[in-house]
Motif scaffolding. Sequence first.
Motif, PDB file in Angstrom:
ATOM      1  N   PRO A  18       0.842  -1.203   0.000  1.00 27.12           N
ATOM      2  CA  PRO A  18       0.000   0.000   0.000  1.00 27.12           C
ATOM      3  C   PRO A  18       0.873   1.247   0.000  1.00 27.12           C
ATOM      4  N   MET A  19       0.335   2.337  -0.515  1.00 23.47           N
ATOM      5  CA  MET A  19       1.146   3.539  -0.703  1.00 23.47           C
ATOM      6  C   MET A  19       0.538   4.769  -0.045  1.00 23.47           C
ATOM      7  N   ILE A  20       1.404   5.651   0.373  1.00 23.61           N
ATOM      8  CA  ILE A  20       1.043   7.007   0.754  1.00 23.61           C
ATOM      9  C   ILE A  20       1.758   7.900  -0.249  1.00 23.61           C
ATOM     10  N   GLY A  21       0.973   8.634  -1.023  1.00 22.35           N
ATOM     11  CA  GLY A  21       1.539   9.413  -2.113  1.00 22.35           C
ATOM     12  C   GLY A  21       1.611  10.902  -1.825  1.00 22.35           C
ATOM     13  N   PHE A  22       2.716  11.495  -2.255  1.00 19.09           N
ATOM     14  CA  PHE A  22       2.923  12.933  -2.193  1.00 19.09           C
ATOM     15  C   PHE A  22       3.280  13.426  -3.602  1.00 19.09           C
ATOM     16  N   PRO A  23       2.290  13.505  -4.506  1.00 20.96           N
ATOM     17  CA  PRO A  23       2.593  13.940  -5.869  1.00 20.96           C
ATOM     18  C   PRO A  23       2.963  15.417  -5.903  1.00 20.96           C
ATOM     19  N   SER A  24       3.830  15.782  -6.840  1.00 21.85           N
ATOM     20  CA  SER A  24       4.238  17.182  -6.910  1.00 21.85           C
ATOM     21  C   SER A  24       3.989  17.826  -8.270  1.00 21.85           C
ATOM     22  N   LEU A  38      -8.898   4.137  -6.661  1.00 24.44           N
ATOM     23  CA  LEU A  38      -8.936   2.680  -6.791  1.00 24.44           C
ATOM     24  C   LEU A  38      -8.642   1.961  -5.471  1.00 24.44           C
ATOM     25  N   GLY A  39      -8.216   2.694  -4.458  1.00 26.00           N
ATOM     26  CA  GLY A  39      -8.098   2.131  -3.122  1.00 26.00           C
ATOM     27  C   GLY A  39      -6.802   1.432  -2.782  1.00 26.00           C
ATOM     28  N   TYR A  40      -5.761   1.617  -3.559  1.00 29.81           N
ATOM     29  CA  TYR A  40      -4.508   0.956  -3.212  1.00 29.81           C
ATOM     30  C   TYR A  40      -3.514   1.904  -2.551  1.00 29.81           C
ATOM     31  N   GLY A  41      -3.989   3.056  -2.139  1.00 28.42           N
ATOM     32  CA  GLY A  41      -3.152   3.995  -1.418  1.00 28.42           C
ATOM     33  C   GLY A  41      -3.924   5.243  -1.080  1.00 28.42           C
ATOM     34  N   THR A  42      -3.253   6.168  -0.466  1.00 32.77           N
ATOM     35  CA  THR A  42      -3.872   7.449  -0.153  1.00 32.77           C
ATOM     36  C   THR A  42      -3.001   8.567  -0.682  1.00 32.77           C
ATOM     37  N   ASN A  43      -3.639   9.635  -1.073  1.00 35.23           N
ATOM     38  CA  ASN A  43      -2.985  10.748  -1.724  1.00 35.23           C
ATOM     39  C   ASN A  43      -2.962  11.937  -0.768  1.00 35.23           C
ATOM     40  N   LEU A  44      -1.792  12.461  -0.475  1.00 35.64           N
ATOM     41  CA  LEU A  44      -1.658  13.599   0.423  1.00 35.64           C
ATOM     42  C   LEU A  44      -1.020  14.766  -0.303  1.00 35.64           C
ATOM     43  N   VAL A  57      -4.966  10.899  10.118  1.00 36.07           N
ATOM     44  CA  VAL A  57      -3.723  10.132  10.184  1.00 36.07           C
ATOM     45  C   VAL A  57      -4.020   8.716  10.664  1.00 36.07           C
ATOM     46  N   ASP A  58      -4.881   8.573  11.666  1.00 35.01           N
ATOM     47  CA  ASP A  58      -5.266   7.240  12.148  1.00 35.01           C
ATOM     48  C   ASP A  58      -5.908   6.422  11.043  1.00 35.01           C
ATOM     49  N   LYS A  59      -6.720   7.053  10.206  1.00 39.33           N
ATOM     50  CA  LYS A  59      -7.365   6.361   9.087  1.00 39.33           C
ATOM     51  C   LYS A  59      -6.319   5.817   8.117  1.00 39.33           C
ATOM     52  N   PHE A  60      -5.288   6.611   7.823  1.00 47.07           N
ATOM     53  CA  PHE A  60      -4.235   6.167   6.913  1.00 47.07           C
ATOM     54  C   PHE A  60      -3.462   4.991   7.495  1.00 47.07           C
ATOM     55  N   VAL A  61      -3.126   5.084   8.773  1.00 52.89           N
ATOM     56  CA  VAL A  61      -2.387   4.001   9.429  1.00 52.89           C
ATOM     57  C   VAL A  61      -3.232   2.733   9.464  1.00 52.89           C
ATOM     58  N   PHE A  62      -4.519   2.849   9.760  1.00 45.87           N
ATOM     59  CA  PHE A  62      -5.409   1.693   9.774  1.00 45.87           C
ATOM     60  C   PHE A  62      -5.487   1.062   8.384  1.00 45.87           C
ATOM     61  N   MET A  63      -5.593   1.892   7.338  1.00 45.58           N
ATOM     62  CA  MET A  63      -5.653   1.383   5.978  1.00 45.58           C
ATOM     63  C   MET A  63      -4.397   0.573   5.648  1.00 45.58           C
ATOM     64  N   LEU A  64      -3.243   1.088   6.037  1.00 40.67           N
ATOM     65  CA  LEU A  64      -1.991   0.376   5.778  1.00 40.67           C
ATOM     66  C   LEU A  64      -1.935  -0.941   6.545  1.00 40.67           C
ATOM     67  N   ASP A  65      -2.407  -0.922   7.778  1.00 44.22           N
ATOM     68  CA  ASP A  65      -2.387  -2.127   8.598  1.00 44.22           C
ATOM     69  C   ASP A  65      -3.313  -3.206   8.004  1.00 44.22           C
ATOM     70  N   VAL A  66      -4.499  -2.822   7.591  1.00 40.25           N
ATOM     71  CA  VAL A  66      -5.445  -3.767   7.012  1.00 40.25           C
ATOM     72  C   VAL A  66      -4.927  -4.286   5.680  1.00 40.25           C
ATOM     73  N   ALA A  67      -4.345  -3.409   4.876  1.00 37.06           N
ATOM     74  CA  ALA A  67      -3.878  -3.812   3.545  1.00 37.06           C
ATOM     75  C   ALA A  67      -2.722  -4.788   3.605  1.00 37.06           C
ATOM     76  N   THR A  68      -1.942  -4.749   4.663  1.00 41.34           N
ATOM     77  CA  THR A  68      -0.783  -5.640   4.733  1.00 41.34           C
ATOM     78  C   THR A  68      -1.089  -6.982   5.391  1.00 41.34           C
ATOM     79  N   GLN A  69      -2.329  -7.208   5.791  1.00 40.17           N
ATOM     80  CA  GLN A  69      -2.702  -8.473   6.419  1.00 40.17           C
ATOM     81  C   GLN A  69      -3.349  -9.397   5.377  1.00 40.17           C
ATOM     82  N   PHE A  70      -2.528 -10.058   4.614  1.00 37.93           N
ATOM     83  CA  PHE A  70      -3.063 -10.995   3.611  1.00 37.93           C
ATOM     84  C   PHE A  70      -2.346 -12.292   3.659  1.00 37.93           C
TER      85      PHE A  70
END
Length: 70
Positions: A18-24, A38-44, A57-70
């Motif tokens: 999963p990704m946290i993106g910082f596009p410039s 599409l739900g495979y990351g979050t855009n900041l 921030v908690d939402k982003f951390v939760f998303m990463l935690d859930v996405a890595t449990q496979f």
Amino acid sequence: ITHCGANSQFQALYHAVPMIGFPSFYDQIYNGKRMEYLGYGTNLDLDSFEKRTDQEVDKFVFMLDVATQF
């Protein structure tokens, strides 16, 4: 954490990271929006990142935690 370049996204998707993106600029902005849509990351936004609430921030951390449990 990614700058939302196309190759970075392809590699992360291939490896199910999963990704946290910082596009410039250029295609990175579109790639960041697509990633979040599409739900495979979050855009900041780099300019407003410090203005995020603790709940966001908690939402982003939760998303990463859930996405890595496979």
